[in-house]
Design a protein around this motif. Structure first.
Motif, PDB file in Angstrom:
ATOM      1  N   ASP A  15      -8.841   1.454   5.415  1.00  0.00           N
ATOM      2  CA  ASP A  15      -8.103   2.601   5.947  1.00  0.00           C
ATOM      3  C   ASP A  15      -7.577   3.454   4.788  1.00  0.00           C
ATOM      4  O   ASP A  15      -6.649   3.041   4.100  1.00  0.00           O
ATOM      5  N   PRO A  16      -8.135   4.653   4.593  1.00  0.00           N
ATOM      6  CA  PRO A  16      -7.661   5.487   3.477  1.00  0.00           C
ATOM      7  C   PRO A  16      -6.214   5.936   3.640  1.00  0.00           C
ATOM      8  O   PRO A  16      -5.561   6.287   2.670  1.00  0.00           O
ATOM      9  N   LEU A  17      -5.710   5.908   4.881  1.00  0.00           N
ATOM     10  CA  LEU A  17      -4.317   6.314   5.111  1.00  0.00           C
ATOM     11  C   LEU A  17      -3.391   5.100   5.250  1.00  0.00           C
ATOM     12  O   LEU A  17      -2.303   5.212   5.810  1.00  0.00           O
ATOM     13  N   ALA A  18      -3.820   3.966   4.705  1.00  0.00           N
ATOM     14  CA  ALA A  18      -3.003   2.747   4.821  1.00  0.00           C
ATOM     15  C   ALA A  18      -1.601   2.969   4.253  1.00  0.00           C
ATOM     16  O   ALA A  18      -0.624   2.430   4.781  1.00  0.00           O
ATOM     17  N   TRP A  34       0.832  -1.217   0.000  1.00  0.00           N
ATOM     18  CA  TRP A  34       0.000   0.000   0.000  1.00  0.00           C
ATOM     19  C   TRP A  34       0.856   1.252   0.000  1.00  0.00           C
ATOM     20  O   TRP A  34       0.384   2.329  -0.366  1.00  0.00           O
ATOM     21  N   VAL A  77      -8.815  -1.976   2.113  1.00  0.00           N
ATOM     22  CA  VAL A  77      -8.225  -2.283   3.416  1.00  0.00           C
ATOM     23  C   VAL A  77      -9.090  -1.764   4.576  1.00  0.00           C
ATOM     24  O   VAL A  77      -9.021  -2.278   5.686  1.00  0.00           O
ATOM     25  N   HIS A 120       0.124   4.652   7.202  1.00  0.00           N
ATOM     26  CA  HIS A 120       0.193   3.838   8.416  1.00  0.00           C
ATOM     27  C   HIS A 120       1.108   2.630   8.256  1.00  0.00           C
ATOM     28  O   HIS A 120       1.733   2.192   9.214  1.00  0.00           O
ATOM     29  N   VAL A 121       1.195   2.088   7.034  1.00  0.00           N
ATOM     30  CA  VAL A 121       1.999   0.876   6.833  1.00  0.00           C
ATOM     31  C   VAL A 121       3.504   1.156   6.984  1.00  0.00           C
ATOM     32  O   VAL A 121       4.305   0.242   7.158  1.00  0.00           O
TER      33      VAL A 121
END
Lengths: 209, 384
Positions: B252-255, B82, B250, B258-259
């Motif tokens: 989460d739009p900020l994946a 991602w 996922v 965050h990943v």
């Protein structure tokens, strides 16, 4: 002077407005991610220091969790360790520093209290080690444990602490260690880890309270 | 009769120069690989030498799309693709489909085509925005500067440079709507591409300011400037659509952000990261952190140089694209720095002032790419 409202201008300003609305709706998604608790703990809140895997926190009441590095018969390996634990050892897993947490995503809702039972041992530079147990940040009990080898320990959680936790919510059990102790400070050991409580197995059951 | 070469138009000259430099740089990699085989005869094929590190993530994305969940075991536990924005993998996928080439071959070929186009547009932009400019320095820097091999492998850098120079070129020609479109593509290539919206805003309000508008007049003027407003609104569309995709994939739009934790990246104060890196406190291997901090400092100094010379939009974009990744650590900083054309342009501005010594500097810089290339072939983390 007011702008002339030509068709092209209206369309372009309208498109800009649509884009703005789209970005606002994205903001809504940013603040309300639809992710499992394991994802939330590791990636977003970062309370879990390592990736446990999807459904790692899943838990059925009554399942005995094995905290040792050896596979135990009739026990499931613990995958619920959040922050504050050292690596699993053949005898159990030690807490690291002042606090250690376990995350559970219960498979069923609960309308009664809970009983935590675990086999543990402590280390302390004092005659006893105080272990305070928190459930979802609320203190439920403080255990005063003598350093006298492995023993079965029980913590009762009143229904008022867990009544609102359903299968979609995270149940967070935290052990606060009164006096984290380095074995090297109290013996000839070369172990400089800051230990408190070690757990061999752990089970959480519904109680009648 | 004596042969007289035909006069080239400026366009032809730019294209011929760009083509020559891209071919020459790729030939360097082949020659370096031949040298590498003398040291390590059992290394894999040339393509395997070139396509390593994050290329594997791009290849995975091109061939299998985005992951539903992260890797559960092994060394990349918790990591997922991602973090890698979609436009480059999508471009390679389309190119691969059209040409029938393998992922690696299609990726390398299209990256070099992006590099060629970047160089060509850079020549045009640079010669239009600088007095007495010499485009050859830009070309040499893009083709041979340390770490320039990122432009020729399965990495997003050449596409990012291309879209950046196109966007700024269009802005220079006041083609705002097209700026919006290329800006949207830029933000679909790398997260920092969204900074181009800030560039457009800066340009818009500095224009209003120079025309002596009051705050109220500025707001009213926005309704007259529907092209500019729409262009600014379009830029985040690339990253916005990717966020929407991640939300449905996922949750989460900020994946993509965050990943990063799975790579050990933590967000903090970039200046603090830089100072700690220079002092060698944050990382265990001091020499590497100092090396990466010096690269970051060089990038920031070039940004300040552009500021001093009142190239505000270029400076803003360069500083932003350095400070944002720097806020999460020093890893890969040389790649982020050379992957911004304004670092190259600022360096070119400086080098062009040096007279004949510039050739010594250019030769030294180009030569230092070879040992880095050897480290790359060796899979050394210093160049990752």
């Amino acid at each position: 002077m007011a702008p002339t409202w030509t068709q092209t201008r209206v369309i372009r300003l309208g498109l800009s407005l649509i884009l703005l609305l789209f970005y606002f709706s994205l903001l809504g998604m940013v603040f309300n991610p639809q992710v499992p608790p394991e994802y939330d703990s590791y990636y977003i809140e970062q309370t879990d220091p390592s990736w446990s895997g999807m459904n790692a926190y899943s838990y059925s009441y009554g399942t005995v969790l094995n905290f040792t590095s050896d596979p135990g018969a009739d026990q499931s390996p613990v995958t619920h360790l959040a922050g504050g634990w050292y690596d699993k050892e053949p005898t159990g897993t030690w807490t690291k520093g002042e606090s250690a947490s376990l995350h559970f995503s219960p498979n069923s809702s609960i309308d009664s209290g809970l009983q935590l039972r675990f086999r543990g041992t402590v280390i302390s530079n004092e005659p006893t080690q105080n272990i305070t147990v928190l459930v979802n940040s609320q203190q439920v009990q403080t255990l005063t444990i003598r350093d006298s080898g492995w023993q079965n320990l029980t913590v009762n959680i009143p229904a008022s602490n867990v009544r609102n936790i359903d299968s979609n919510q995270l149940l967070n059990v935290t052990f606060l260690i009164g006096s984290p102790t380095k074995p090297s400070d109290i013996s000839n050991s070369s172990d400089t880890r800051r230990l408190g409580l070690a757990i061999k197995w752990f089970v959480m059951e519904k109680s009648s309270q | 009769m004596k042969y007289k070469p035909p006069e080239l138009t400026e366009r032809q000259y730019h294209f011929a120069t760009a083509t020559f430099l891209v071919v020459a740089s790729f030939t360097t990699y082949i020659v370096a690989a031949a040298g590498w085989y003398l040291i390590q005869p059992n290394s894999g094929g040339f393509i395997d030498l070139l396509v390593i590190f994050d290329s594997a993530w791009y290849r995975l994305t091109i061939e299998q799309g985005y992951m539903n969940e992260p890797f559960q075991s092994g060394s990349p536990t918790g990591q997922a693709n991602w973090a890698f924005f979609p436009l480059y993998p999508l471009s390679v996928s389309i190119f691969k489909y059209i040409t029938g080439l393998s992922t690696n071959h299609a990726g390398i070929l299209i990256s070099n085509l992006f590099l060629l186009s970047s160089m060509y547009i850079s020549f045009k932009y640079y010669s239009e925005t600088r007095d007495e400019s010499s485009i050859i320095v830009i070309g040499i820097l893009l083709a041979f500067f340390p770490y320039s091999f990122y432009f020729s492998t399965l990495y997003t850098e050449s596409l990012f440079v291309l879209l950046t120079v196109i966007s700024f070129y269009l802005l220079h020609h006041e083609k705002w709507l097209w700026c919006g479109v290329t800006g949207a593509l830029l933000s679909a290539t790398r997260a920092v591409g969204v900074l181009f919206a800030g560039v457009l805003l800066l340009r818009l309000f500095s224009d209003y300011y120079s025309r002596g508008f009051t705050s109220r007049e500025m707001v009213v003027q926005l309704f007259y400037d529907e092209n500019r407003v729409l262009a600014i609104g379009l830029v985040p569309l690339g990253i916005g659509l990717y966020m929407l995709y991640l939300y449905f994939r996922v949750g989460d739009p900020l994946a993509f952000m965050h990943v990063q934790v799975a790579w050990g990246r933590e967000f903090g104060n970039p200046i603090n990261t830089l100072i700690q890196g220079l002092l060698g406190k944050k990382w265990s291997v001091d020499i590497i952190s100092i090396y990466l901090s010096l690269w970051s400092s060089a990038g920031l100094l070039c940004g300040l140089y552009l500021l001093i010379y009142r190239r505000y939009t270029e400076a803003m974009f360069l500083l932003g694209t350095i400070l944002i990744p720097l806020s999460s650590g020093l890893q890969s900083m040389p790649r982020y720095i050379i992957g911004n054309p304004f670092f190259i342009f600022a360096l070119s501005d400086i080098i062009n002032r040096l007279g004949k010594t510039k050739w010594i500097i250019l030769t030294t810089l180009a030569s230092s790419n070879i040992p880095l290339l050897f480290l790359w072939f060796n899979g050394n983390g210093l160049v990752a």
